[in-house]
Design a protein around this motif. Sequence first.
Motif, mmCIF file in Angstrom:
data_model
loop_
_atom_site.group_PDB
_atom_site.id
_atom_site.type_symbol
_atom_site.label_atom_id
_atom_site.label_comp_id
_atom_site.label_asym_id
_atom_site.label_seq_id
_atom_site.Cartn_x
_atom_site.Cartn_y
_atom_site.Cartn_z
ATOM 1 N N ASP A 117 2.974 18.781 46.848
ATOM 2 C CA ASP A 117 2.986 20.041 46.198
ATOM 3 C C ASP A 117 1.793 20.087 45.209
ATOM 4 O O ASP A 117 1.255 19.004 44.611
ATOM 5 N N LEU A 118 0.919 21.242 45.477
ATOM 6 C CA LEU A 118 -0.389 21.235 44.766
ATOM 7 C C LEU A 118 -0.338 22.146 43.566
ATOM 8 O O LEU A 118 -1.155 22.585 43.006
ATOM 9 N N SER A 119 0.882 23.010 43.338
ATOM 10 C CA SER A 119 1.054 23.856 42.500
ATOM 11 C C SER A 119 1.230 23.287 41.067
ATOM 12 O O SER A 119 2.531 23.243 40.349
ATOM 13 N N LEU A 120 0.206 22.787 40.581
ATOM 14 C CA LEU A 120 0.485 21.766 38.967
ATOM 15 C C LEU A 120 0.633 22.773 37.874
ATOM 16 O O LEU A 120 1.295 22.641 37.086
ATOM 17 N N GLY A 121 -0.198 23.818 37.946
ATOM 18 C CA GLY A 121 -0.371 24.921 36.944
ATOM 19 C C GLY A 121 -0.302 24.288 35.611
ATOM 20 O O GLY A 121 -0.404 22.954 35.392
ATOM 21 N N SER A 122 -0.331 24.871 34.393
ATOM 22 C CA SER A 122 -0.327 24.524 33.095
ATOM 23 C C SER A 122 1.085 24.026 32.337
ATOM 24 O O SER A 122 2.049 24.674 32.981
ATOM 25 N N GLY A 123 1.291 23.059 31.677
ATOM 26 C CA GLY A 123 2.396 22.634 30.966
ATOM 27 C C GLY A 123 3.306 21.949 31.798
ATOM 28 O O GLY A 123 4.357 22.188 31.919
#
Length: 135
Positions: A115-121
Motif C-alpha cells: 500500500d503506497l497511499s500514505l497521505g498526511s496524518g
Amino acid sequence: TEPFVLTMAFLSLAGTLAGAPTSFIVEWNDLILLPTLDASDMEVDGIPALAVTPLQGGKQIEFTLPPLGEGVHYVEIAAGAIQDVQGTPSELFVGQFTVDTTAPRVTQSSLDEGDLSLGSGLTYIASFSEPLRGE
C-alpha cells in the motif's frame, strides 16, 4: 536451629529470557557443607544439572544446566538435597522461567502489503503475536 534456605537465585525466575541460560547460580543463608553437593541436587524439567561448582564465599553454588529449548522450564532443588555446615538439610526450592527466542511478528496491520497511499496524518495500527517489551 535456623532453616537452611535459598535466599537468592541469579536467574530471572518467573520471567522471560531472550536466550536459554547455561548456568543457574543460587545463594543460601548459611555456609554449604561441600561434600553434600552433587549436580543432581538440582533438576530442570526433571533433568539433573550437568555439573555443580562452589563459588567463593561458601554460600553460592553454580549449576551447569542441560540444553534448554523455548518454553516454560521448571527448576527444583529437593528438600534435604544439600546441607549447611551444621548439618541442617535444605528446604525445598522450586521456580520457573520462560525461554522465548522467537521475535514477535505482525499478525494484523491497518495497511495492506504494498500500500503506497500514505497521505498526511497517517495512523498505523498493528497487532503482534505476543506482547512487546519496552527497554
